[in-house]
Design a protein around this motif. Structure first.
Motif, PDB file in Angstrom:
ATOM      1  N   ASP A 164       4.657  -7.532   3.062  1.00 45.40           N
ATOM      2  CA  ASP A 164       3.682  -6.483   3.381  1.00 45.40           C
ATOM      3  C   ASP A 164       4.307  -5.099   3.488  1.00 45.40           C
ATOM      4  N   SER A 165       5.627  -5.025   3.514  1.00 43.61           N
ATOM      5  CA  SER A 165       6.252  -3.734   3.830  1.00 43.61           C
ATOM      6  C   SER A 165       6.088  -2.721   2.690  1.00 43.61           C
ATOM      7  N   GLU A 166       6.213  -1.465   3.081  1.00 46.15           N
ATOM      8  CA  GLU A 166       6.057  -0.341   2.153  1.00 46.15           C
ATOM      9  C   GLU A 166       7.042  -0.442   0.994  1.00 46.15           C
ATOM     10  N   LEU A 167       8.290  -0.732   1.384  1.00 45.09           N
ATOM     11  CA  LEU A 167       9.350  -0.795   0.384  1.00 45.09           C
ATOM     12  C   LEU A 167       9.555  -2.229  -0.066  1.00 45.09           C
ATOM     13  N   ASN A 168       9.863  -2.378  -1.336  1.00 36.53           N
ATOM     14  CA  ASN A 168      10.178  -3.694  -1.865  1.00 36.53           C
ATOM     15  C   ASN A 168      11.460  -4.188  -1.213  1.00 36.53           C
ATOM     16  N   PRO A 169      11.409  -5.324  -0.504  1.00 34.99           N
ATOM     17  CA  PRO A 169      12.599  -5.784   0.226  1.00 34.99           C
ATOM     18  C   PRO A 169      13.770  -6.119  -0.692  1.00 34.99           C
ATOM     19  N   TRP A 170      13.508  -6.342  -1.986  1.00 30.87           N
ATOM     20  CA  TRP A 170      14.595  -6.724  -2.897  1.00 30.87           C
ATOM     21  C   TRP A 170      15.223  -5.522  -3.591  1.00 30.87           C
ATOM     22  N   THR A 171      14.445  -4.451  -3.746  1.00 28.51           N
ATOM     23  CA  THR A 171      14.960  -3.307  -4.502  1.00 28.51           C
ATOM     24  C   THR A 171      14.996  -2.010  -3.698  1.00 28.51           C
ATOM     25  N   GLY A 172      14.237  -1.960  -2.620  1.00 29.01           N
ATOM     26  CA  GLY A 172      14.164  -0.724  -1.847  1.00 29.01           C
ATOM     27  C   GLY A 172      13.191   0.293  -2.426  1.00 29.01           C
ATOM     28  N   GLN A 173      12.603  -0.042  -3.562  1.00 26.66           N
ATOM     29  CA  GLN A 173      11.620   0.860  -4.177  1.00 26.66           C
ATOM     30  C   GLN A 173      10.281   0.726  -3.457  1.00 26.66           C
ATOM     31  N   PRO A 174       9.490   1.790  -3.434  1.00 23.85           N
ATOM     32  CA  PRO A 174       8.156   1.657  -2.837  1.00 23.85           C
ATOM     33  C   PRO A 174       7.311   0.670  -3.653  1.00 23.85           C
ATOM     34  N   HIS A 175       6.554  -0.152  -2.963  1.00 27.10           N
ATOM     35  CA  HIS A 175       5.677  -1.082  -3.662  1.00 27.10           C
ATOM     36  C   HIS A 175       4.550  -0.344  -4.370  1.00 27.10           C
ATOM     37  N   SER A 176       4.181  -0.802  -5.553  1.00 35.76           N
ATOM     38  CA  SER A 176       3.091  -0.170  -6.285  1.00 35.76           C
ATOM     39  C   SER A 176       1.746  -0.681  -5.751  1.00 35.76           C
ATOM     40  N   GLN A 177       0.680   0.006  -6.133  1.00 33.54           N
ATOM     41  CA  GLN A 177      -0.657  -0.441  -5.713  1.00 33.54           C
ATOM     42  C   GLN A 177      -0.957  -1.799  -6.344  1.00 33.54           C
ATOM     43  N   ARG A 178      -0.545  -1.939  -7.607  1.00 31.48           N
ATOM     44  CA  ARG A 178      -0.785  -3.211  -8.299  1.00 31.48           C
ATOM     45  C   ARG A 178      -0.182  -4.378  -7.503  1.00 31.48           C
ATOM     46  N   TYR A 179       1.014  -4.127  -6.936  1.00 35.71           N
ATOM     47  CA  TYR A 179       1.669  -5.172  -6.151  1.00 35.71           C
ATOM     48  C   TYR A 179       0.752  -5.665  -5.039  1.00 35.71           C
ATOM     49  N   PHE A 180       0.168  -4.721  -4.307  1.00 33.69           N
ATOM     50  CA  PHE A 180      -0.682  -5.125  -3.173  1.00 33.69           C
ATOM     51  C   PHE A 180      -1.959  -5.799  -3.660  1.00 33.69           C
ATOM     52  N   ASP A 181      -2.449  -5.352  -4.825  1.00 32.17           N
ATOM     53  CA  ASP A 181      -3.635  -6.006  -5.391  1.00 32.17           C
ATOM     54  C   ASP A 181      -3.337  -7.469  -5.716  1.00 32.17           C
ATOM     55  N   ILE A 182      -2.180  -7.671  -6.366  1.00 29.53           N
ATOM     56  CA  ILE A 182      -1.839  -9.050  -6.735  1.00 29.53           C
ATOM     57  C   ILE A 182      -1.565  -9.883  -5.482  1.00 29.53           C
ATOM     58  N   LEU A 183      -0.936  -9.251  -4.490  1.00 28.06           N
ATOM     59  CA  LEU A 183      -0.589  -9.975  -3.258  1.00 28.06           C
ATOM     60  C   LEU A 183      -1.840 -10.584  -2.625  1.00 28.06           C
ATOM     61  N   LYS A 184      -2.916  -9.823  -2.684  1.00 29.54           N
ATOM     62  CA  LYS A 184      -4.174 -10.303  -2.122  1.00 29.54           C
ATOM     63  C   LYS A 184      -4.632 -11.577  -2.847  1.00 29.54           C
ATOM     64  N   VAL A 185      -4.529 -11.544  -4.154  1.00 33.35           N
ATOM     65  CA  VAL A 185      -4.929 -12.710  -4.951  1.00 33.35           C
ATOM     66  C   VAL A 185      -4.014 -13.901  -4.653  1.00 33.35           C
ATOM     67  N   ARG A 186      -2.722 -13.620  -4.545  1.00 38.74           N
ATOM     68  CA  ARG A 186      -1.755 -14.692  -4.289  1.00 38.74           C
ATOM     69  C   ARG A 186      -2.059 -15.392  -2.981  1.00 38.74           C
ATOM     70  N   ARG A 187      -2.472 -14.601  -1.991  1.00 41.66           N
ATOM     71  CA  ARG A 187      -2.717 -15.194  -0.669  1.00 41.66           C
ATOM     72  C   ARG A 187      -3.991 -16.018  -0.638  1.00 41.66           C
TER      73      ARG A 187
END
Length: 774
Positions: free
Chosen positions: A79-102
DNA sequence: GAGCACTGC
């Protein structure tokens, strides 16, 4: 594969060294230091591909403890702002997909999965289609294995290349990383992984190849075998190997993922490993059986499709048949009947699509076209029907199918160790297959499946599971691989379904004749070399021996052409023209030589700068298969170079140019030779097996000699040998003296013929000898 | 005078 695999090995060593130094540093700083101890992240600053990311970021993963993480922890990190693996900010698409994954069924059981994973070395995971297991489980493992702390990878195997590629892309999107970086895939001809890769999707065969040079699979901390229920040869061997490796490497975890049906079998095979089952997400499918057995399943299938069209509500139809010819026939019949229905009873329009593996990809794509519109506004709805081989059972999924018609047959490979012949046979499918087929109707909404056999037949006559490939194949290749993998004792190698002893004996015998195994069954130098090539042993031995015949360049081309589907195109409406074109390349002495001529012409046109797709089309050659042969050739050439096998040619002007090639063929295929029964007969008898065969009509050999070498034995309406080349029998005694040792040869026409030839050769030599003495 | 189910290295 040799060259990039070498790189792969080097790279992993580098990572390990890198990792060691970091680990030491980390120990000095104490555990809390969130410094850049991550070898993967370190590259972000160095390689210029990191988009200027600062590797010094605080990752929620820093607080994670390997094999002690929880679903809540992981969810927070996700859920964090930054990608825990890369340190890059998460994109909006990421959060959209995350919702579907859950929302996926498997998500609810993440903690349950972790609890089991923490407490076992081997886990069996059962998830039906739509559960999300292929994409999610590897990610759950990633968040628990924390590859950045030990530099080891997580592998997830797939039986098919397309699956490995597309799932890797999907998971890269889900993790908000670039494909080929943190998440990658590795298949033959394409390795999209890099120094940062933590999660790698790959084909099962690729992992098997890798393990030939890394017997402990030491690069991996967790290996996930997906689609294990498909029981491919590679998966079966991997399972047995992993069982052994697990005993040696307590740090290696193994997850075997399967569809429901055979789960207990996997469980008990892996020492009663714990089992986790997750429901799928499919719609119910209503099953209908015929009250009486059908005499003609093709006729019944066509009738059923038409009946669905006439009486059932909107929705597309999938019909399973066994092969190309049958499918094209059914498509014609359905189209004709539908035209009548439209004229006579105002039926809706129906588009009919054939689907089978040898269909060009562009044609395969057509099945995804939308169903036709009603013929007029307010008219009866249109629909499409797809008439397919088994390819639609596993490899290709088509959404929108509501009706499945299942006659209950498919073509299956069978192997007869006695005659050493692999052949395709139309056989009844298994219960598991029938269920898989029915499931295709319920992907988007509730559906119906019409089985063209009785319920009693389903229950009593169909076997539970299709026999695994290992029980239906010639195992020469497999046995060679196992020897190379360091499996000493084949008899006690713990396969889930051990093949018949006779099949094993046949394989050992064949490898011994090819000098890949010595008389004690130990791998020879030649055998070791042969196992480096992704080829059948006979082809590999022929290739390795070819420099002795001054034609390794040419044999390399021929081997590549024999390793891909036929390059000859013969459309039904232009057979004559296609045959005429083929005649331009024909070599009177052999189909192998004809193949070579076509390949040389192809390469010539390429050098000329011709439009190759067009050139191939004009010459009735398959561009797809020729370029694929070219690909194979490049790979084999690299392997030859790494092992110092020289690439040589006899000058084309030399009268021995073709003779040398014909002789070289025998170095690998001396066991696949046939002798003509009598000088005017069309019937040949195969050496040692004494099978009566005819030369396949597709041959370009115009005046067959009494002796031919053949590439394959095909059993259809008659017994044929296909892709044949003329040879001289005296070459046999010279090139394969052990196999053709007349003292051990069984009595018969072939032995007497060979004896006559030896005598003749001896006489000739005697005359020569006395002649030169004079 | 036939005919390549499907994968994979």
């Amino acid at each position: 594969m040799a060259s990039h695999d070498d790189k792969g090995v080097k790279r992993s060593n580098m990572d390990d060294n890198d990792q060691d130094s970091k680990r030491i540093k980390r120990a000095e700083n104490g555990d809390a230091a969130p410094e850049k101890y991550n070898p993967y992240l370190a590259h972000l600053n160095e390689d210029g591909n990191g988009n200027g990311t600062n590797g010094d970021f605080e990752s929620p993963l820093d607080a994670f403890e390997r094999h002690k993480t929880t679903a809540v922890q992981a969810a927070q990190a996700e859920d964090s702002e930054l990608n825990p693996w890369t340190g890059q900010p998460h994109s909006q698409r990421y959060f959209d997909i995350l919702k579907v994954r859950r929302d996926l069924p498997v998500h609810k059981q993440r903690q349950e999965f972790l609890d089991m994973y923490h407490n076992t070395q081997i886990l069996v995971f059962v998830g039906e289609t739509g559960s999300g297991k292929t994409t999610q489980i590897p990610q759950y493992v990633l968040y628990d294995e924390l590859p950045h702390t030990n530099g080891k990878l997580i592998a997830c195997t797939q039986p098919r290349r397309v699956a490995a590629m597309s799932v890797a892309q999907r998971v890269a999107n889900e993790l908000d990383v670039e494909l080929g970086q943190e998440v990658g895939y590795s298949i033959r001809f394409e390795n999209r992984t890099g120094p940062k890769t933590m999660l790698k999707y790959m084909t099962d065969g690729q992992l098997l190849r890798e393990s030939m040079h890394d017997h402990d699979m030491s690069r991996y901390s967790c290996i996930i075998l997906d689609e294990a229920h498909e029981r491919t040869l590679a998966t079966d061997i991997l399972m047995a190997l992993l069982k052994q490796i697990a005993a040696r490497r307590s740090d290696l975890k193994i997850i075997v993922m399967s569809a429901t049906l055979d789960a207990q079998k996997f469980q008990s095979y892996f020492y009663n490993a714990p089992l986790l089952a997750v429901p799928g997400r499919t719609h119910p499918v209503e099953i209908f059986y015929t009250p009486e057995p059908e005499r003609d399943y093709l006729e019944a299938a066509v009738r059923t499709v038409l009946q669905i069209h006439a009486t059932e509500p909107e929705g597309d139809i999938l019909l399973f048949l066994t092969g190309e010819e049958e499918i094209e026939d059914a498509c014609r019949r359905i189209s004709l009947e539908v035209d009548d229905m439209i004229r006579e009873s105002d039926a809706g329009p129906m588009k009919v699509y054939p689907l089978y593996g040898t269909l060009p990809p562009a044609h395969q794509q057509r099945i995804f076209e939308k169903a036709p519109e009603p013929l007029r506004k307010g008219g009866r709805p249109g629909r499409k029907v797809i008439v397919s081989t088994n390819i639609a059972e596993t490899s290709l999924t088509i959404d929108g199918i509501v009706y499945v018609v299942d006659p209950g047959f498919s073509k299956q490979k069978i192997y007869n160790p006695r005659s050493r012949v692999e052949s395709l046979l139309v056989s009844p499918i298994s219960k598991a297959s029938a269920q898989q087929r029915a499931g295709r109707a319920g992907r988007t909404r509730p559906g119906k499946c019409f089985r063209l056999y009785t319920e009693k037949a389903f229950k009593k006559e169909l076997i539970e599971q299709t026999y695994p490939e290992i029980l239906r194949s010639n195992l020469a290749n497999t046995v060679l691989e196992l020897k190379k993998l360091g499996v000493e004792d084949l008899v006690h190698f713990d396969l889930m379904d051990p093949p018949a002893p006779e099949t094993m004996m046949r394989a050992l015998e064949e490898l011994n004749y090819l000098a890949c195994l010595d008389d004690d069954g130990e791998l020879t130098r030649l055998g070791g070399l042969a196992s480096e090539f992704p080829l059948d042993p006979a082809l590999a031995v022929m290739l390795i021996s070819s420099p002795e015949f001054y034609c390794s360049n040419e044999i390399l081309s021929i081997v590549s052409l024999l390793s891909v589907p036929s390059i000859w195109v013969r459309p039904n409406n232009a057979r004559k023209r296609a045959d005429e074109m083929k005649m331009q390349f024909a070599h009177p002495d052999g189909d192998h030589l004809t193949l070579l001529n076509a390949y040389h012409a192809y390469k010539g046109a390429e050098t000329n700068g011709d439009d190759m797709k067009r050139w191939c089309h004009e010459h009735f050659l398959s561009y797809r298969h020729l370029s694929s042969a070219d690909n194979v050739r490049a790979q084999l050439k690299r392997i030859m170079e790494t092992h110092d096998i020289s690439l040589v040619s006899t000058p084309f002007q030399d009268k021995n140019y073709y003779t040398n090639i014909r002789r070289a063929l025998l170095a690998g295929f001396f066991m696949q030779v046939a002798m003509r029964e009598s000088s005017n007969s069309k019937v040949y008898k195969t050496v040692k097996d004494d099978q009566l065969v005819m030369i396949h009509p597709s041959t370009s050999v115009t005046s067959p000699y009494d002796w031919v070498v053949y590439n394959e034995f095909v059993l259809t309406t008659k017994q044929y040998v296909r892709t044949v080349t003329n040879i001289r029998p005296e070459w046999l005694l010279e090139i394969a003296p052990v196999y053709y040792d007349l003292d051990t040869f069984e009595k018969g026409e072939i032995k007497s013929a060979l004896t006559r030839i030896t005598d003749k050769v001896k006489r000739r030599q005697a005359i020569k000898g006395s002649g030169s003495a004079r």
